[in-house]
Design an enzyme around this catalytic site. Sequence first.
Site, PDB file in Angstrom:
ATOM      1  N   ASN A  11       8.081   7.227   3.599  1.00  0.00           N
ATOM      2  CA  ASN A  11       7.915   5.908   4.211  1.00  0.00           C
ATOM      3  C   ASN A  11       8.168   4.878   3.124  1.00  0.00           C
ATOM      4  OD1 ASN A  11       7.062   3.550   5.400  1.00  0.00           O
ATOM      5  ND2 ASN A  11       4.888   4.141   5.522  1.00  0.00           N
ATOM      6  N   TRP A  12       9.345   4.272   3.167  1.00  0.00           N
ATOM      7  CA  TRP A  12       9.735   3.339   2.101  1.00  0.00           C
ATOM      8  C   TRP A  12       9.019   1.998   2.229  1.00  0.00           C
ATOM      9  CZ3 TRP A  12      15.837   3.743   1.499  1.00  0.00           C
ATOM     10  CH2 TRP A  12      16.170   5.052   1.121  1.00  0.00           C
ATOM     11  N   LYS A  13       8.373   1.767   3.363  1.00  0.00           N
ATOM     12  CA  LYS A  13       7.728   0.462   3.627  1.00  0.00           C
ATOM     13  C   LYS A  13       8.746  -0.662   3.381  1.00  0.00           C
ATOM     14  CE  LYS A  13       3.348   2.619   2.719  1.00  0.00           C
ATOM     15  NZ  LYS A  13       1.947   2.498   2.344  1.00  0.00           N
ATOM     16  N   HIS A  99       1.213   2.960  12.006  1.00  0.00           N
ATOM     17  CA  HIS A  99       0.801   2.997  10.599  1.00  0.00           C
ATOM     18  C   HIS A  99      -0.352   2.010  10.412  1.00  0.00           C
ATOM     19  CE1 HIS A  99       0.781   2.491   6.275  1.00  0.00           C
ATOM     20  NE2 HIS A  99       1.403   3.653   6.213  1.00  0.00           N
ATOM     21  N   GLU A 101      -0.949  -0.090   8.262  1.00  0.00           N
ATOM     22  CA  GLU A 101      -0.544  -1.460   7.894  1.00  0.00           C
ATOM     23  C   GLU A 101      -0.142  -2.251   9.130  1.00  0.00           C
ATOM     24  OE1 GLU A 101       2.189  -0.239   4.817  1.00  0.00           O
ATOM     25  OE2 GLU A 101       0.463   0.492   3.678  1.00  0.00           O
ATOM     26  N   GLU A 170      -3.737   9.645   7.910  1.00  0.00           N
ATOM     27  CA  GLU A 170      -3.653   8.836   6.697  1.00  0.00           C
ATOM     28  C   GLU A 170      -4.941   8.043   6.534  1.00  0.00           C
ATOM     29  OE1 GLU A 170       0.710   8.122   5.452  1.00  0.00           O
ATOM     30  OE2 GLU A 170       0.095   6.497   6.768  1.00  0.00           O
ATOM     31  N   GLY A 176      -1.836   4.126  -0.979  1.00  0.00           N
ATOM     32  CA  GLY A 176      -1.413   3.249  -2.063  1.00  0.00           C
ATOM     33  C   GLY A 176      -2.490   2.985  -3.099  1.00  0.00           C
ATOM     34  N   SER A 214      -1.411   8.658  -0.976  1.00  0.00           N
ATOM     35  CA  SER A 214      -1.333   9.008  -2.402  1.00  0.00           C
ATOM     36  C   SER A 214      -0.943  10.462  -2.649  1.00  0.00           C
ATOM     37  CB  SER A 214      -2.643   8.653  -3.113  1.00  0.00           C
ATOM     38  OG  SER A 214      -2.868   7.251  -3.049  1.00  0.00           O
ATOM     39  N   GLY A 235       4.372   7.593   0.780  1.00  0.00           N
ATOM     40  CA  GLY A 235       4.729   6.195   0.546  1.00  0.00           C
ATOM     41  C   GLY A 235       5.324   6.025  -0.840  1.00  0.00           C
ATOM     42  N   GLY A 236       4.501   5.545  -1.765  1.00  0.00           N
ATOM     43  CA  GLY A 236       4.969   5.210  -3.115  1.00  0.00           C
ATOM     44  C   GLY A 236       5.853   6.267  -3.760  1.00  0.00           C
TER      45      GLY A 236
HETATM   46  P1  PGA Z   1       1.149   6.174  -0.269  1.00  0.00           P
HETATM   47  O1  PGA Z   1       1.429   5.673   1.234  1.00  0.00           O
HETATM   48  O2  PGA Z   1       1.768   7.536  -0.405  1.00  0.00           O
HETATM   49  O3  PGA Z   1       1.798   5.143  -1.125  1.00  0.00           O
HETATM   50  O4  PGA Z   1      -0.345   6.219  -0.430  1.00  0.00           O
HETATM   51  C1  PGA Z   1       1.386   6.567   2.317  1.00  0.00           C
HETATM   52  C2  PGA Z   1       1.688   5.817   3.599  1.00  0.00           C
HETATM   53  O5  PGA Z   1       1.203   4.700   3.780  1.00  0.00           O
HETATM   54  O6  PGA Z   1       2.427   6.335   4.463  1.00  0.00           O
END
Ligand code: PGA
Length: 251
Positions: A11-13, A99, A101, A170, A176, A214, A235-236
């Site tokens: 997930n590149w956000k 998600h 967010e 999640e 993050g 994470s 994500g990251g």
């Molecule tokens: P993260 O994000 O790996 O940076 O914690 C995961 C996500 O939000 O899908």
Amino acid sequence: MAAMKKLVVGNWKMHGSRSVNAELLQGLLAADLSTSAPRADVAVCPPFVYLADAVAALQGGAIAVGSQDVSVQAQGAFTGEVAGPMLRELGVRYTIVGHSERRTYHAESDQLVADKARAALSHGLVPIVCVGETLAEREADQTEAVVGRQLQAVIDTLGADLVRVVVAYEPVWAIGTGKTASPEQAQAVHAFLRARLTAAQADAARVPLLYGGSVKPDNAAELFSQADIDGGLIGGASLKAADFAAIARAA
Ligand code: PGA
């Protein structure tokens, strides 16, 4: 579920640019994941504007493309929205829905998320439905109540199509933050989700359950070895080709 192929999704956000993405995708292609990570199905989810570039760069290879959201509507006067048929036409396979967010910053309700999952399926996309509790909810012992409620909307809305979704657990406090759920914490919630899915529909036992929050190259293998963890939503670490490839290989 251990015999099933793992699913690892990046997930590149809201990150990237054409040149940065090109380099990242080149790095992933060079990692030759179909050979080096044969036990993982892999996908990346760039921002909408880069989906066509990503599909073109990955054409004919083993890495699929997903979007980070989808409209509940198929077309019409919905300024700023992107519809499932548009994504399908581009060659997009997955879409992340719900998600945390989006639930937080766009006030997406459990029902809206479930409706997005239904819209995705009706247009040939595989929804990756995210569920997860906040730190306050975990500390108040509400984890199962929260993820159970989020999942229930999907169960009630999809009916027999429930078997066609992917679910990602999640924990909001792990996204993050560098704080990963321990493999035991993650497994416990995954087992709960598996039981809920199976109670709703026996076939839904095989719905892939991804863990996100994470995930890094050094913790992926242990997470993925849990009985009910079928892959990850990354994500990251998905923004670095070497890290994302290492996570795929950990499957
Ligand atoms: P993260 O994000 O790996 O940076 O914690 C995961 C996500 O939000 O899908």
